[in-house]
Scaffold this active site. Structure first.
Site, short mmCIF file in Angstrom:
data_model
loop_
_atom_site.label_atom_id
_atom_site.label_comp_id
_atom_site.label_asym_id
_atom_site.label_seq_id
_atom_site.Cartn_x
_atom_site.Cartn_y
_atom_site.Cartn_z
N PRO A 2 0.73 -1.27 0.11
CA PRO A 2 -0.04 0.05 -0.03
C PRO A 2 0.98 1.40 -0.07
O PRO A 2 1.75 1.20 0.77
CB PRO A 2 -0.91 -0.12 1.34
CG PRO A 2 -1.00 -1.60 1.59
CD PRO A 2 0.60 -2.20 1.15
N GLU A 3 0.43 2.33 -0.77
CA GLU A 3 1.31 3.65 -0.97
C GLU A 3 0.58 4.44 0.14
O GLU A 3 -0.28 4.08 0.88
CB GLU A 3 1.28 4.07 -2.22
CG GLU A 3 1.73 3.02 -3.18
CD GLU A 3 2.41 3.47 -4.58
OE1 GLU A 3 2.67 4.78 -4.44
OE2 GLU A 3 2.40 2.80 -5.56
N LYS A 52 4.08 5.31 4.71
CA LYS A 52 3.58 4.10 4.92
C LYS A 52 3.45 3.59 6.42
O LYS A 52 3.28 2.40 6.59
CB LYS A 52 4.55 3.09 4.03
CG LYS A 52 4.64 3.47 2.51
CD LYS A 52 5.21 2.40 1.65
CE LYS A 52 5.45 2.83 0.15
NZ LYS A 52 6.22 1.89 -0.57
N ARG A 125 13.50 9.34 10.52
CA ARG A 125 14.25 8.68 9.58
C ARG A 125 13.44 8.84 8.13
O ARG A 125 14.15 8.34 7.06
CB ARG A 125 14.44 6.99 9.82
CG ARG A 125 15.16 6.67 10.89
CD ARG A 125 15.36 5.34 10.99
NE ARG A 125 14.02 4.41 10.99
CZ ARG A 125 13.80 3.86 12.23
NH1 ARG A 125 14.34 4.11 13.45
NH2 ARG A 125 12.84 3.04 12.17
N ASN A 166 5.50 2.15 -5.81
CA ASN A 166 6.04 1.79 -7.21
C ASN A 166 5.12 2.54 -8.14
O ASN A 166 5.65 2.91 -9.34
CB ASN A 166 5.89 0.31 -7.22
CG ASN A 166 6.68 -0.23 -8.41
OD1 ASN A 166 7.80 0.38 -8.89
ND2 ASN A 166 6.61 -1.50 -8.94
N ARG A 258 11.93 -3.89 -7.43
CA ARG A 258 10.40 -3.61 -7.83
C ARG A 258 10.48 -3.61 -9.39
O ARG A 258 11.42 -2.90 -9.97
CB ARG A 258 9.67 -2.36 -7.04
CG ARG A 258 9.70 -2.58 -5.62
CD ARG A 258 8.76 -3.87 -5.41
NE ARG A 258 7.55 -3.70 -5.70
CZ ARG A 258 6.49 -3.05 -5.08
NH1 ARG A 258 6.61 -2.27 -3.92
NH2 ARG A 258 5.09 -3.11 -5.47
#
Length: 269
Positions: A2-3, A52, A125, A166, A258
């Site tokens: 999931p984005e 995410k 991060r 992606n 990917r």
């Protein structure tokens, strides 16, 4: 995986029925039993996403969830279904109208209870999230422009830009006619400013629609009405199909683990 727009929507779907009230938290599978016991019966203060990552704050403790490739967090009303299989965590509560609400988490990469300092370390991060208010797109550009790495790889680096996966990678680069193989240092500030604005618009649209649609109406086979599945993207998962702009077959190869999709003419190096 999931984005970012999916996690943003999920946070919204959990916030409304659960926040501000006690939540019964269990782990039918048993793998989150200790964490569930720590949160069970406490008032949920808020649910939010960053990139995410999903966070639910219970006082000084935060539930941290990363869905990874296979995780799902489904919600419903009324009596929850019988717990079956690998059900990592279940929420049950009384919704704002007094009716029962529930949420089931399965297959996440991460499901853990963290104190606030640990949450801050995770956030520190990550790069800027285009869906967060006042996100600093210039910070992402400084990290991109300071690297010789291909921009197609940098856009997938969550320490550069949080929430992009992606689909958004492939589609954003095509919409701005940028080769995924162009080094980050060759992405100028003006070009990136336009890409950032476009990314914010696309991801907000993804939140609103619940799906990623990146094509402009004039580039679809049907220019009005609901956008059909075959018309939603320019290059993503269109290997071998003609480019919507120039007709050249779309190409694919693996980049940072990917499948990368691009048009070799519209996005020439």
């Amino acid at each position: 995986m999931p984005e970012g727009h999916t996690l943003f929507r999920l946070a919204q779907h959990l916030q409304l029925p659960f926040a501000g009230r006690p939540v019964h938290v269990t782990s039918p599978q048993g793998r989150f039993e200790a964490g569930a016991a720590l949160l069970d019966g406490r008032v949920l203060d808020e649910v939010f996403s960053y990139g995410k990552h999903l966070f639910a704050r219970f006082g000084g403790d935060h539930l941290h969830v990363h869905l990874g490739l296979y995780g799902t967090f489904l919600t419903g009303t009324g009596t929850p279904p019988v717990a079956k299989g690998a059900l990592r965590m279940r929420w049950v509560g009384d919704g704002p109208d007094g009716g029962g609400v529930w949420g089931d988490l399965r297959g996440p990469t991460a499901c853990e209870v963290l104190p606030a300092p640990e949450v801050e370390r995770i956030l520190d991060r990550l790069g800027p999230d285009p869906l967060r208010p006042r996100a600093d797109g210039a910070l992402a550009h400084r990290r991109i422009a300071g690297s010789r790495t291909a921009v197609g790889a940098l856009l997938m680096d969550q320490s550069v830009l949080a929430g992009v996966g992606n689909v958004y990678r492939a589609e954003l680069l095509f919409r701005h006619r940028v080769s995924p193989f162009r080094p980050g240092k060759a992405i100028g500030a003006e070009l990136w400013a336009g890409m950032w604005r476009d990314l914010v618009t696309l991801m907000r649209s993804g939140v609103r629609m619940g799906r990623i649609v990146t094509t402009r109406p004039e580039d679809r086979s049907r220019r009005s009405g609901a956008v059909r599945r075959e018309d939603v993207h320019y290059v993503y998962r269109r290997t071998g199909l003609p480019c919507r702009i120039c007709g050249t077959p779309i190409r694919t190869e693996v980049m940072v683990g990917r499948n990368l999709y691009w048009c070799p003419v519209c996005q020439a190096v």
